[in-house]
Scaffold this motif. Structure first.
Motif, PDB file in Angstrom:
ATOM      1  N   THR A 173       3.974   9.575  -0.902  1.00 57.36           N
ATOM      2  CA  THR A 173       3.389   8.924   0.166  1.00 57.36           C
ATOM      3  C   THR A 173       4.598   8.648   1.219  1.00 57.36           C
ATOM      4  O   THR A 173       4.100   8.945   2.330  1.00 57.36           O
ATOM      5  CB  THR A 173       2.873   7.415  -0.139  1.00 57.36           C
TER       6      THR A 173
ATOM      7  N   TYR B 247       4.704  11.930   2.992  1.00 58.18           N
ATOM      8  CA  TYR B 247       3.614  12.228   3.731  1.00 58.18           C
ATOM      9  C   TYR B 247       3.789  11.246   5.148  1.00 58.18           C
ATOM     10  O   TYR B 247       3.480  12.063   6.022  1.00 58.18           O
ATOM     11  CB  TYR B 247       2.515  11.900   2.862  1.00 58.18           C
TER      12      TYR B 247
ATOM     13  N   GLU C 154       0.586  -0.190  -3.033  1.00 55.19           N
ATOM     14  CA  GLU C 154      -0.175   1.068  -3.991  1.00 55.19           C
ATOM     15  C   GLU C 154      -0.226   0.554  -5.366  1.00 55.19           C
ATOM     16  O   GLU C 154       0.652   0.752  -6.437  1.00 55.19           O
ATOM     17  CB  GLU C 154       0.645   2.293  -3.633  1.00 55.19           C
TER      18      GLU C 154
ATOM     19  N   THR D  96      -3.992   1.992  -1.677  1.00 57.14           N
ATOM     20  CA  THR D  96      -4.180   3.170  -2.028  1.00 57.14           C
ATOM     21  C   THR D  96      -5.390   3.892  -1.276  1.00 57.14           C
ATOM     22  O   THR D  96      -5.321   5.206  -0.784  1.00 57.14           O
ATOM     23  CB  THR D  96      -4.255   3.143  -3.578  1.00 57.14           C
TER      24      THR D  96
ATOM     25  N   ILE E 290      -4.439   5.320   1.905  1.00 57.86           N
ATOM     26  CA  ILE E 290      -3.706   6.351   1.742  1.00 57.86           C
ATOM     27  C   ILE E 290      -4.207   7.625   1.493  1.00 57.86           C
ATOM     28  O   ILE E 290      -4.306   8.738   2.065  1.00 57.86           O
ATOM     29  CB  ILE E 290      -2.455   6.292   0.838  1.00 57.86           C
TER      30      ILE E 290
ATOM     31  N   ARG F  81      -5.063  11.082   3.894  1.00 58.41           N
ATOM     32  CA  ARG F  81      -4.495  12.266   3.379  1.00 58.41           C
ATOM     33  C   ARG F  81      -5.678  13.269   3.134  1.00 58.41           C
ATOM     34  O   ARG F  81      -5.691  14.527   2.867  1.00 58.41           O
ATOM     35  CB  ARG F  81      -3.750  12.259   2.036  1.00 58.41           C
TER      36      ARG F  81
END
Length: 366
Positions: free
Chosen positions: A27, A30, A104, A130, A133, A137
């Motif tokens: 993460t 990213y 997370e 989470t 995220i 994505r």
């Protein structure tokens, strides 16, 4: 990068949260462009609702964070220092009112959560980050898609290196080693996961390991591999025949190929993940091999090899343009053989755009 951080800040404000503690190194990569697995050390991105974000990293990584393009503060710690106390110090220097946090939940261990709570004292882990995220994505940007296409082209080359290493008596490990060596020697920076090479009956174990099985004339050879390009990955599988192929092997292969092509050619926005899985599964079941297709049809990928999308039976996720996922049916007959054929694709308004383009017709390697 800035837009992703801003999305988190907006989400924090909308949910009346003060900060987010992000410690999954996938993460962090990213969101920031900085790629590193800290192993046992602490690596964290802290995003505030009303203050500037920062990265906390091992001291030996600080310059690498800056070189990755991170434009905000980065703080380092040495191995002899109490990293948790230092994080708390930096949190307090950025915000004096950071009490309600998002984390997370599927990544932060209990031990590390307790260390963070002890250091910050007033912190309350109020919400799981989470799902946000995963949503960020889920839909790939044009830049992400372009990088995945390059990773796919590199994977096509890697397969050819592997095929060229097939020889009587060669072990799976030797072929995989040659493949990875030649791939990196050609300038491709790295593999996205450990290359899987399986011969003959060993390929009937879809999650087996590359091992010491030796190649014999008449074996099928399964290659599952991927490469990395600027933080984005490919993932594909090809199965080839070595020197000769029996009618039974050809039949199994053709069924898997029909299942893979059926799904890849039919996928479209608005279809559910379960409906797509069923298209491929029905082909295999109709041919009499249904009991030997023992995994989902596919999974999401992007900056990681496995992301949240599951192309699986009864999953109701509605597929949207920009989603990237694998389509990889297989037949695995214990003690006999295994065949899997896989492309990873990005879904467009009109259907599948594959990252890999190596032919899927049955290939016999002499």
């Amino acid at each position: 990068m800035t837009e992703k951080i801003d999305s988190i800040k907006t989400w924090l404000n909308d949910n009346q949260l003060d900060a987010a503690y992000i410690s999954d190194f996938h993460t962090v990569a990213y969101l920031t462009g900085f790629e590193s697995d800290p192993i046992e050390r602490i690596l964290a991105l802290v995003v505030f609702a009303q203050a500037e974000p920062f990265i906390f990293a091992p001291a030996l990584e600080v310059e690498a964070v800056k070189q990755a393009g991170w434009a905000h503060p980065v703080y380092g710690y040495q191995d002899h220092e109490n990293g948790w106390a230092l994080i708390a110090k930096h949190v307090h220097s950025h915000s004096s009112q950071a009490t309600k946090w998002a984390v997370e939940e599927n990544q932060l261990t209990l031990a590390r959560a307790n260390n963070l709570k002890t250091a910050l004292q007033e912190v309350n882990f109020a919400k799981d980050l989470t799902p946000l995220i995963e949503r960020l994505r889920l839909i790939k940007t044009p830049d992400e898609i372009a990088k995945m296409h390059q990773a796919g082209r590199d994977a096509d080359k890697a397969f050819e290196y592997g095929f060229s290493a097939l020889a009587n008596g060669a072990t799976e490990l030797a072929v995989a080693a040659y493949l990875e060596y030649e791939t990196k020697k050609s300038g491709i920076p790295g593999m996205s996961f450990e290359t899987l090479v399986q011969f003959g009956a060993h390929a009937a174990q879809p999650h087996g390991n590359t091992g010491t099985t030796t190649l014999q004339s008449g074996d099928m050879a399964l290659f599952d591999l991927g490469t990395i390009y600027e933080g984005y990955v490919s993932d594909a599988t090809r199965t080839v025949a070595y020197q000769s192929v029996s009618d039974h092997q050809r039949d199994v292969y053709n069924v898997v190929l029909e299942a893979q092509l059926t799904a890849q050619e039919a996928v479209k926005p608005g279809m559910t993940a379960g409906e797509l899985d069923k298209l491929a599964r029905d082909v295999i079941t109709k041919a009499g091999y249904g009991e030997y297709f023992i995994h989902r049809l596919g999974h999401g990928l992007g900056s990681s090899v496995h992301e949240s999308i599951q192309i699986a039976q009864d999953h109701e996720l509605v597929l949207e343009p920009g989603m990237a996922f694998s389509i990889e049916p297989g037949i695995y007959i214990p003690g006999d053989m295994g065949v899997r054929i896989e492309d990873s694709i990005v879904l467009t308004e009109t259907g599948a755009d594959s990252f890999t383009h190596l032919s899927k017709e049955l290939r016999i390697i002499d």
